[in-house]
Design an enzyme around this catalytic site. Structure first.
Site, PDB file in Angstrom:
ATOM      1  N   LYS A  91       4.845  57.289  40.957  1.00  0.00           N
ATOM      2  CA  LYS A  91       5.100  57.018  39.538  1.00  0.00           C
ATOM      3  C   LYS A  91       5.358  58.327  38.774  1.00  0.00           C
ATOM      4  O   LYS A  91       6.299  58.427  37.974  1.00  0.00           O
ATOM      5  CB  LYS A  91       3.897  56.273  38.934  1.00  0.00           C
ATOM      6  CG  LYS A  91       3.904  56.167  37.426  1.00  0.00           C
ATOM      7  CD  LYS A  91       5.044  55.315  36.932  1.00  0.00           C
ATOM      8  CE  LYS A  91       5.222  55.474  35.432  1.00  0.00           C
ATOM      9  NZ  LYS A  91       6.391  54.766  34.922  1.00  0.00           N
TER      10      LYS A  91
ATOM     11  N   CYS B 115       6.190  58.613  28.124  1.00  0.00           N
ATOM     12  CA  CYS B 115       6.205  58.643  29.601  1.00  0.00           C
ATOM     13  C   CYS B 115       6.827  59.942  30.121  1.00  0.00           C
ATOM     14  O   CYS B 115       6.127  60.787  30.672  1.00  0.00           O
ATOM     15  CB  CYS B 115       6.974  57.439  30.140  1.00  0.00           C
ATOM     16  SG  CYS B 115       6.088  55.886  29.907  1.00  0.00           S
TER      17      CYS B 115
HETATM   18  N1  LIG Z   1       4.873  51.548  27.582  1.00  0.00           N
HETATM   19  C1  LIG Z   1       5.617  51.815  28.646  1.00  0.00           C
HETATM   20  O1  LIG Z   1       6.843  51.701  28.619  1.00  0.00           O
HETATM   21  C2  LIG Z   1       4.960  52.250  29.951  1.00  0.00           C
HETATM   22  C3  LIG Z   1       5.738  52.267  31.113  1.00  0.00           C
HETATM   23  C4  LIG Z   1       5.144  52.606  32.312  1.00  0.00           C
HETATM   24  C5  LIG Z   1       3.794  52.959  32.339  1.00  0.00           C
HETATM   25  N2  LIG Z   1       3.044  52.953  31.193  1.00  0.00           N
HETATM   26  C6  LIG Z   1       1.630  53.306  31.291  1.00  0.00           C
HETATM   27  O2  LIG Z   1       0.845  52.119  31.091  1.00  0.00           O
HETATM   28  C7  LIG Z   1      -0.403  52.472  30.475  1.00  0.00           C
HETATM   29  C8  LIG Z   1      -0.579  51.660  29.191  1.00  0.00           C
HETATM   30  O3  LIG Z   1       0.471  52.016  28.326  1.00  0.00           O
HETATM   31  P1  LIG Z   1       0.851  51.141  27.049  1.00  0.00           P
HETATM   32  O4  LIG Z   1       2.175  51.655  26.578  1.00  0.00           O
HETATM   33  O5  LIG Z   1       0.666  49.699  27.351  1.00  0.00           O
HETATM   34  O6  LIG Z   1      -0.305  51.612  26.044  1.00  0.00           O
HETATM   35  P2  LIG Z   1      -0.696  50.927  24.650  1.00  0.00           P
HETATM   36  O7  LIG Z   1      -1.333  51.978  23.850  1.00  0.00           O
HETATM   37  O8  LIG Z   1       0.455  50.158  24.114  1.00  0.00           O
HETATM   38  O9  LIG Z   1      -1.810  49.838  25.072  1.00  0.00           O
HETATM   39  C9  LIG Z   1      -3.061  50.150  25.614  1.00  0.00           C
HETATM   40  C10 LIG Z   1      -4.084  49.173  25.059  1.00  0.00           C
HETATM   41  O10 LIG Z   1      -5.336  49.413  25.727  1.00  0.00           O
HETATM   42  C11 LIG Z   1      -6.383  49.202  24.787  1.00  0.00           C
HETATM   43  N3  LIG Z   1      -7.600  49.832  25.327  1.00  0.00           N
HETATM   44  C12 LIG Z   1      -7.949  51.144  25.365  1.00  0.00           C
HETATM   45  N4  LIG Z   1      -9.123  51.293  26.005  1.00  0.00           N
HETATM   46  C13 LIG Z   1      -9.528  50.065  26.384  1.00  0.00           C
HETATM   47  C14 LIG Z   1     -10.671  49.550  27.085  1.00  0.00           C
HETATM   48  N5  LIG Z   1     -11.616  50.373  27.566  1.00  0.00           N
HETATM   49  N6  LIG Z   1     -10.783  48.232  27.272  1.00  0.00           N
HETATM   50  C15 LIG Z   1      -9.818  47.376  26.802  1.00  0.00           C
HETATM   51  N7  LIG Z   1      -8.712  47.807  26.132  1.00  0.00           N
HETATM   52  C16 LIG Z   1      -8.576  49.122  25.943  1.00  0.00           C
HETATM   53  C17 LIG Z   1      -5.835  49.798  23.504  1.00  0.00           C
HETATM   54  O11 LIG Z   1      -6.502  49.269  22.377  1.00  0.00           O
HETATM   55  C18 LIG Z   1      -4.348  49.352  23.566  1.00  0.00           C
HETATM   56  O12 LIG Z   1      -4.138  48.101  22.913  1.00  0.00           O
HETATM   57  C19 LIG Z   1      -0.353  53.981  30.255  1.00  0.00           C
HETATM   58  O13 LIG Z   1      -0.952  54.627  31.350  1.00  0.00           O
HETATM   59  C20 LIG Z   1       1.141  54.280  30.235  1.00  0.00           C
HETATM   60  O14 LIG Z   1       1.423  55.612  30.593  1.00  0.00           O
HETATM   61  C21 LIG Z   1       3.609  52.597  30.005  1.00  0.00           C
END
Ligand SMILES: NC(=O)c1ccc[n+]([C@@H]2O[C@H](COP(=O)([O-])OP(=O)(O)OC[C@H]3O[C@@H](n4cnc5c(N)ncnc54)[C@H](O)[C@@H]3O)[C@@H](O)[C@H]2O)c1
Length: 421
Positions: A217, A271
């Site tokens: 990744k 990212c």
């Molecule tokens: N958004 C993208 O396009 C994308 C693509 C690939 C990978 N990722 C990865 O996926 C992961 C999540 O990214 P995202 O964009 O969804 O983030 P985001 O901030 O949109 O969502 C994360 C959610 O997790 C919640 N959270 C935090 N701690 C928590 C806990 N202990 N228990 C329950 N909920 C909790 C937050 O309140 C938030 O709503 C990251 O590692 C990111 O790098 C994101």
């Protein structure tokens, strides 16, 4: 869970990745319990509504909530499969150190409810070794369970890493159709996770070990960053030598094995601008090109700002229109955006001379407060501004014909107007 009984699933973290994932698993007929630390997020989802922008997600969430397949709360419920999709930013230590504390907090929550036969899958983008660290945290909290890769006996639970590679705006489609890397702590863990993803993924699911899946990744985004850095470096060299970088790239790409990417004002988003640091952090000596690419892409942002200022200073009576704030075209995401950085710096310097056009923003972000810069529509900018700086290649900007730009001084950082050198 035996045979083809549909597993109950708990998705932890209901953001851009977790919510669409939860909805798609629910669409496949599994009962999904979503967990988020933010009460307003939970309340919104339980009403069948969504708190993020994503194509077609609203209808899907409404449908699965109405059918009783998706519920949300701030606390974990027992399940057969736990999917963790919490943030993994870097720490604010100035050193870009990965912050895996959200993952570890989620692991602690899972440890409190996990039982024999369950599967835990980490989806958050993570430094190499995070899945094992998560396994160790669960093992420490639950000495009654045998965890994979730690003892001689048959493990009681399975643990795997399965990263996301979706494109915002196409998340539902790509969640279903993209190929997936599925990395188990042991091959048996990988097979358990594979059987789960096969329920809702139509792309090919390829199994590996957890550390390789974590690195895969990071490598995908570092590859993009390095290749964009090459294009951005070329653009700075071309500026110095008075050459048209767009023409050079067009010509070079006629070579059958050359495909230079498009320069821009830097690299943004949560990212590509973040994940390469996770590699650098784990191999500072070796990750020379990856680190340099981060620096080059950041340097491009300052180069664009300097050129934009030179143009503004050369035309002191003209208003300056900054076209775009988003980190890439046709989305409303302004996180880590180089366009936003450049426009805000110009606003601080030139105040009310600056007009910002961003069709995806209702208001200007907080750093514009008190600068005197205003958010205007494209027609106002074309009427009133003498200097145009394209910072984002939104479709709405691309279609502005040359005659509407007659007499304007233009700095096109994205190469959207072929008539402008
Ligand atoms: N958004 C993208 O396009 C994308 C693509 C690939 C990978 N990722 C990865 O996926 C992961 C999540 O990214 P995202 O964009 O969804 O983030 P985001 O901030 O949109 O969502 C994360 C959610 O997790 C919640 N959270 C935090 N701690 C928590 C806990 N202990 N228990 C329950 N909920 C909790 C937050 O309140 C938030 O709503 C990251 O590692 C990111 O790098 C994101």
């Amino acid at each position: 869970m035996r045979g083809d009984t549909k597993p109950d699933v708990c998705v932890i973290g209901l953001g851009y990745i977790g919510l669409p994932t939860a909805a798609i698993i629910a669409r496949a007929g599994c009962r999904v319990h979503g967990v988020d630390v933010t009460q307003s997020v939970v309340d919104t989802i339980n009403r069948g509504e969504i708190h993020i922008e994503e194509v077609d997600l609203d209808g899907l969430v409404q449908a699965v909530v109405q059918r009783g397949l998706l519920t949300a709360s701030t606390t974990l419920a027992p399940a057969d499969v736990f999917v963790i999709a919490v943030p993994t930013p870097f720490a604010k230590d100035g050193n870009h150190t990965p912050d895996t504390s959200y993952v570890m907090a989620a692991a602690q929550q899972v440890a409190a409810v996990i039982k024999k036969g369950d599967t835990v899958i980490l989806e958050s983008t993570s430094p190499v070794g995070t899945t094992e660290a998560m396994r160790d945290a669960i093992a420490a909290a639950r000495p009654d369970l045998e965890l994979p890769g730690l003892g001689e006996g048959q493990p009681d639970v399975s643990i795997a890493y399965c990263p996301e590679r979706v494109l915002p705006g196409k998340i539902l489609e790509e969640l279903t159709h993209n190929d997936r890397s599925i990395g188990g702590i042991t091959p048996r863990c990988a097979r358990k996770a594979l059987a789960f993803y096969k329920r809702f993924v139509k792309g090919e699911c390829v199994t590996t070990d957890a550390r390789s899946a974590e690195m895969t990744k990071l490598v995908e985004n570092a590859f993009r960053d390095v290749n964009i850095a090459f294009a951005n470096e070329l653009s700075m060299i071309a500026d110095k030598q008075g050459l048209d970088v767009w023409e050079i790239i067009r010509l070079a790409n006629r070579h059958p094995r050359v495909n230079i990417l498009t320069p821009g004002p830097g690299v943004g988003g949560h990212c590509i601008a973040v994940d390469p640091w996770f590699i650098v952090h784990g191999a500072r000596e070796e990750a020379q090109i990856i680190r340099q690419a981060r620096d080059t892409n950041d340097a491009k942002m300052h180069h664009v700002l300097a050129r934009a200022k030179a143009l503004a200073d050369a035309h002191p009576d003209a208003k300056i229109a900054c076209l775009g704030l988003a980190f890439k075209a046709n989305i409303d995401d302004f996180r880590e955006s180089p366009a936003r950085f450049v426009a805000a710096a110009l606003a601080r310097e030139y105040g009310s001379r600056v007009q910002v056009v961003e069709p995806y923003a209702g208001d200007l972000p907080v750093e514009f407060e008190g600068t005197g810069a205003e958010l205007v529509d494209i027609d106002t900018a074309l009427e009133e501004s003498g200097v145009l700086i394209t910072l984002v290649d939104h479709d709405v900007f691309k279609v502005i014909p040359p005659e509407e730009r007659t007499g304007k001084k233009v700095y096109d950082t994205r190469g959207i107007w072929p008539d402008v050198a």
